[in-house]
Design a protein around this motif. Structure first.
Motif, PDB file in Angstrom:
ATOM      1  N   LEU A  67       0.829  -1.205   0.000  1.00  0.00           N
ATOM      2  CA  LEU A  67       0.000   0.000   0.000  1.00  0.00           C
ATOM      3  C   LEU A  67       0.863   1.255   0.000  1.00  0.00           C
ATOM      4  CD1 LEU A  67      -2.678  -0.972   2.700  1.00  0.00           C
ATOM      5  CD2 LEU A  67      -2.853  -1.246   0.218  1.00  0.00           C
ATOM      6  N   THR A  68       0.347   2.306  -0.629  1.00  0.00           N
ATOM      7  CA  THR A  68       1.005   3.608  -0.520  1.00  0.00           C
ATOM      8  C   THR A  68       0.736   4.165   0.878  1.00  0.00           C
ATOM      9  OG1 THR A  68      -0.942   4.836  -1.269  1.00  0.00           O
ATOM     10  CG2 THR A  68       0.575   4.018  -2.978  1.00  0.00           C
ATOM     11  N   VAL A  69       1.495   5.157   1.276  1.00  0.00           N
ATOM     12  CA  VAL A  69       1.272   5.786   2.582  1.00  0.00           C
ATOM     13  C   VAL A  69      -0.142   6.356   2.642  1.00  0.00           C
ATOM     14  CG1 VAL A  69       1.970   7.668   4.114  1.00  0.00           C
ATOM     15  CG2 VAL A  69       3.714   6.296   2.953  1.00  0.00           C
ATOM     16  N   GLU A  70      -0.606   6.942   1.570  1.00  0.00           N
ATOM     17  CA  GLU A  70      -1.961   7.488   1.534  1.00  0.00           C
ATOM     18  C   GLU A  70      -3.000   6.391   1.773  1.00  0.00           C
ATOM     19  OE1 GLU A  70      -4.936  10.019  -1.461  1.00  0.00           O
ATOM     20  OE2 GLU A  70      -2.963   9.344  -2.163  1.00  0.00           O
ATOM     21  N   GLN A  71      -2.803   5.230   1.160  1.00  0.00           N
ATOM     22  CA  GLN A  71      -3.734   4.114   1.363  1.00  0.00           C
ATOM     23  C   GLN A  71      -3.668   3.601   2.804  1.00  0.00           C
ATOM     24  OE1 GLN A  71      -2.157   1.715  -1.927  1.00  0.00           O
ATOM     25  NE2 GLN A  71      -4.194   1.736  -2.870  1.00  0.00           N
ATOM     26  N   GLN A  72      -2.471   3.558   3.369  1.00  0.00           N
ATOM     27  CA  GLN A  72      -2.324   3.128   4.758  1.00  0.00           C
ATOM     28  C   GLN A  72      -3.048   4.077   5.706  1.00  0.00           C
ATOM     29  OE1 GLN A  72       1.923   2.955   5.232  1.00  0.00           O
ATOM     30  NE2 GLN A  72       2.147   1.014   4.120  1.00  0.00           N
ATOM     31  N   VAL A  73      -2.917   5.371   5.470  1.00  0.00           N
ATOM     32  CA  VAL A  73      -3.609   6.369   6.292  1.00  0.00           C
ATOM     33  C   VAL A  73      -5.110   6.173   6.196  1.00  0.00           C
ATOM     34  CG1 VAL A  73      -4.161   8.824   6.472  1.00  0.00           C
ATOM     35  CG2 VAL A  73      -1.772   8.100   6.240  1.00  0.00           C
ATOM     36  N   THR A  74      -5.611   6.020   4.979  1.00  0.00           N
ATOM     37  CA  THR A  74      -7.057   5.836   4.776  1.00  0.00           C
ATOM     38  C   THR A  74      -7.542   4.578   5.480  1.00  0.00           C
ATOM     39  OG1 THR A  74      -6.973   6.964   2.638  1.00  0.00           O
ATOM     40  CG2 THR A  74      -8.862   5.524   3.035  1.00  0.00           C
ATOM     41  N   LEU A  75      -6.782   3.492   5.369  1.00  0.00           N
ATOM     42  CA  LEU A  75      -7.167   2.240   6.018  1.00  0.00           C
ATOM     43  C   LEU A  75      -7.274   2.421   7.527  1.00  0.00           C
ATOM     44  CD1 LEU A  75      -7.666  -0.810   6.148  1.00  0.00           C
ATOM     45  CD2 LEU A  75      -5.168  -1.135   6.127  1.00  0.00           C
ATOM     46  N   THR A  76      -6.263   3.033   8.153  1.00  0.00           N
ATOM     47  CA  THR A  76      -6.298   3.176   9.613  1.00  0.00           C
ATOM     48  C   THR A  76      -7.456   4.057  10.065  1.00  0.00           C
ATOM     49  OG1 THR A  76      -4.752   5.059   9.620  1.00  0.00           O
ATOM     50  CG2 THR A  76      -3.810   2.833   9.831  1.00  0.00           C
ATOM     51  N   ARG A  77      -7.821   5.028   9.255  1.00  0.00           N
ATOM     52  CA  ARG A  77      -8.953   5.875   9.626  1.00  0.00           C
ATOM     53  C   ARG A  77     -10.251   5.076   9.606  1.00  0.00           C
ATOM     54  NH1 ARG A  77      -7.922  11.906   6.929  1.00  0.00           N
ATOM     55  NH2 ARG A  77      -5.855  12.254   7.876  1.00  0.00           N
ATOM     56  N   HIS A  78     -10.432   4.261   8.606  1.00  0.00           N
ATOM     57  CA  HIS A  78     -11.640   3.438   8.552  1.00  0.00           C
ATOM     58  C   HIS A  78     -11.619   2.357   9.636  1.00  0.00           C
ATOM     59  CE1 HIS A  78     -13.951   4.880   5.092  1.00  0.00           C
ATOM     60  NE2 HIS A  78     -12.779   5.235   4.570  1.00  0.00           N
ATOM     61  N   GLU A  79     -10.444   1.789   9.887  1.00  0.00           N
ATOM     62  CA  GLU A  79     -10.352   0.773  10.941  1.00  0.00           C
ATOM     63  C   GLU A  79     -10.747   1.354  12.296  1.00  0.00           C
ATOM     64  OE1 GLU A  79      -6.934  -2.440   9.823  1.00  0.00           O
ATOM     65  OE2 GLU A  79      -6.236  -0.387  10.118  1.00  0.00           O
ATOM     66  N   PHE A  80     -10.206   2.534  12.609  1.00  0.00           N
ATOM     67  CA  PHE A  80     -10.504   3.091  13.921  1.00  0.00           C
ATOM     68  C   PHE A  80     -11.937   3.601  14.004  1.00  0.00           C
ATOM     69  CE2 PHE A  80      -9.859   5.561  17.814  1.00  0.00           C
ATOM     70  CZ  PHE A  80      -9.219   4.579  18.557  1.00  0.00           C
ATOM     71  N   ALA A  81     -12.490   4.056  12.888  1.00  0.00           N
ATOM     72  CA  ALA A  81     -13.905   4.433  12.874  1.00  0.00           C
ATOM     73  C   ALA A  81     -14.774   3.219  13.178  1.00  0.00           C
ATOM     74  CB  ALA A  81     -14.282   5.037  11.523  1.00  0.00           C
ATOM     75  N   SER A  82     -14.413   2.068  12.609  1.00  0.00           N
ATOM     76  CA  SER A  82     -15.157   0.838  12.878  1.00  0.00           C
ATOM     77  C   SER A  82     -15.049   0.460  14.351  1.00  0.00           C
ATOM     78  CB  SER A  82     -14.623  -0.305  12.007  1.00  0.00           C
ATOM     79  OG  SER A  82     -15.288  -1.515  12.282  1.00  0.00           O
ATOM     80  N   ILE A  83     -13.859   0.558  14.914  1.00  0.00           N
ATOM     81  CA  ILE A  83     -13.672   0.236  16.332  1.00  0.00           C
ATOM     82  C   ILE A  83     -14.516   1.152  17.208  1.00  0.00           C
ATOM     83  CG2 ILE A  83     -11.990   0.308  18.225  1.00  0.00           C
ATOM     84  CD1 ILE A  83      -9.889  -0.654  16.123  1.00  0.00           C
ATOM     85  N   MET A  84     -14.537   2.444  16.885  1.00  0.00           N
ATOM     86  CA  MET A  84     -15.353   3.379  17.660  1.00  0.00           C
ATOM     87  C   MET A  84     -16.842   3.086  17.502  1.00  0.00           C
ATOM     88  SD  MET A  84     -13.482   7.119  17.444  1.00  0.00           S
ATOM     89  CE  MET A  84     -13.513   7.196  15.646  1.00  0.00           C
ATOM     90  N   ASN A  85     -17.270   2.756  16.285  1.00  0.00           N
ATOM     91  CA  ASN A  85     -18.689   2.482  16.038  1.00  0.00           C
ATOM     92  C   ASN A  85     -19.148   1.219  16.743  1.00  0.00           C
ATOM     93  OD1 ASN A  85     -19.321   3.795  12.652  1.00  0.00           O
ATOM     94  ND2 ASN A  85     -18.626   4.783  14.516  1.00  0.00           N
ATOM     95  N   VAL A  86     -18.331   0.176  16.693  1.00  0.00           N
ATOM     96  CA  VAL A  86     -18.662  -1.044  17.434  1.00  0.00           C
ATOM     97  C   VAL A  86     -18.607  -0.753  18.934  1.00  0.00           C
ATOM     98  CG1 VAL A  86     -17.939  -3.419  17.915  1.00  0.00           C
ATOM     99  CG2 VAL A  86     -17.958  -2.576  15.560  1.00  0.00           C
TER     100      VAL A  86
END
Length: 304
Positions: A67-86
Motif C-alpha cells: 500500500l502507498t502511505v496514503e492508502q495506509q492512512v485511509t485504512l487506519t482511519r476506517h479501521e478506527f472508525a469501525s472500532i469506535m462504532n462497534v
C-alpha cells in the motif's frame, strides 16, 4: 450483639461503595468534555493516521507493504472508525445492563450514584465517537445483523458477575487499542484527544466493574462459575472478532477477500492484542473466570 454489630451484618458489602465514593469524587474532579475541548471544524492533516500504523489489522503483512502511505492512512482511519462504532454498539448494551442492575438499588449509596455517572459518561463517549467517525470517514459501521441479535440476547440475559465481567472485558478491549495510539503524534490530534478522554474515564468504569465482579463471585458455586466464565468469554469473542468490519477494507479501496485472509494470519496483530490483554487475563484468572472452556474462546481471538 450490639446495635453497631447488628447494623454491620445487615449492611451490604462496603467494598463496592467505598470504591464508588472515590470514583464519584474522581469523576467530579477529572471528567472532560470532548464537545468543548475539541475543535471539530479544524481540517484534518492528510498525513495523519486514524490509529498507530502498528495497530492496523494488516500491519506487517505483504498487503500492507504494497500500500502507498496514503492508502495506509485511509485504512487506519476506517479501521478506527469501525472500532469506535462497534464501541458505541456495546456501550449501549452496557448502559442497559448497569441501569437494570440499579433499577431498584440503594439510591442513597455511592454505588448507585457512580453507576449513573458511568451511564452519563457512556452517553458522552458514544456521541464523541459518533462525531469522530463522521468527521474522519463520514460513515457508520455496525456488527452483522446476527451479532446484533446476539447482543440483544446478552442484553436481556446477563446478570450479576456475567453482566459486570462482560462490561469489564468490553471496556478493556477498547482500552487496549486506545492506549496504544493516544500519544502517537502520527495520529490525528483530535483522535488522540478522544483516546485520552476515553482511557481516563474508562479507567474508573473498569475499577467499578472489577469490584462488582469480585463481589458477585464471592461464594458462587463451581457450576455457576464455569457458566459465567464461558458466557463472558463468548462475549469477548464476538466483540473482538467484529471490531473491524469487512466493509472497512472495501471503503478503503482494498480487496476485501485478500485483506481478510491476511488479517487472519497476521501474527504481528495477534501478538499486539495478546500482549496488551495480559492484565485482563490475570484478573479473570484471579476471580475464577478463566476456565478451560473460556480459555479456548480467548485464544480464538488471540487474547491469550
Amino acid at each position: 450483639m450490639t446495635i453497631l454489630e447488628n447494623a454491620s451484618m445487615s449492611t451490604p458489602d462496603r467494598g463496592v461503595d467505598e470504591v464508588s465514593q472515590r470514583l464519584v469524587e474522581s469523576a467530579a474532579r477529572l471528567s472532560r468534555n470532548a464537545m468543548t475541548e475539541i475543535d471539530w471544524s479544524e481540517p484534518m492533516d492528510p498525513a495523519h493516521y486514524g490509529c498507530s500504523p502498528e495497530w492496523s489489522t494488516l500491519y506487517g503483512t505483504d498487503y500492507w507493504n504494497e500500500l502507498t502511505v496514503e492508502q495506509q492512512v485511509t485504512l487506519t482511519r476506517h479501521e478506527f472508525a469501525s472500532i469506535m462504532n462497534v464501541g458505541i454498539w456495546f456501550e449501549m448494551i452496557l448502559q442497559e445492563l448497569v441501569l437494570r442492575d440499579q433499577y431498584l438499588g440503594r439510591y442513597h449509596e455511592p454505588e448507585f450514584q457512580f453507576a449513573l455517572t458511568e451511564i452519563a459518561d457512556e452517553c458522552r463517549h458514544s456521541i464523541m465517537f459518533a462525531k469522530a467517525s463522521s468527521k474522519m470517514v463520514g460513515t457508520s459501521y455496525h456488527p452483522p445483523r446476527r451479532i446484533g441479535r446476539l447482543g440483544k440476547i446478552f442484553q436481556h440475559t446477563a446478570r450479576g458477575a456475567v453482566s459486570y465481567a462482560g462490561i469489564l472485558v468490553a471496556e478493556e478491549i477498547l482500552d487496549v487499542f486506545q492506549r496504544g495510539c493516544m500519544r502517537d503524534e502520527r495520529v490525528l490530534p483530535f483522535i488522540r484527544t478522544i483516546n485520552e478522554i476515553h482511557v481516563l474515564e474508562e479507567s474508573r468504569h473498569m475499577k467499578f466493574a472489577r469490584e462488582q465482579v469480585r463481589e458477585s463471585m464471592a461464594g458462587m458455586s463451581p457450576l455457576k462459575r464455569r457458566f459465567c466464565a464461558l458466557y463472558t468469554s463468548l462475549g469477548a469473542l464476538y466483540i473482538v472478532s467484529n471490531l473491524v468490519q469487512p466493509q472497512v477494507y472495501a471503503n478503503a479501496g482494498l480487496d476485501v477477500d485478500r485483506a481478510l485472509a491476511e488479517r487472519r494470519t497476521n501474527k504481528h496483530f495477534h501478538a499486539m492484542v495478546r500482549s496488551n490483554c495480559t492484565h485482563l487475563m490475570e484478573f479473570l484468572d484471579d476471580v475464577g473466570l478463566l476456565t478451560r472452556a473460556a480459555r479456548r474462546n480467548y485464544r480464538r481471538v488471540h487474547m491469550i
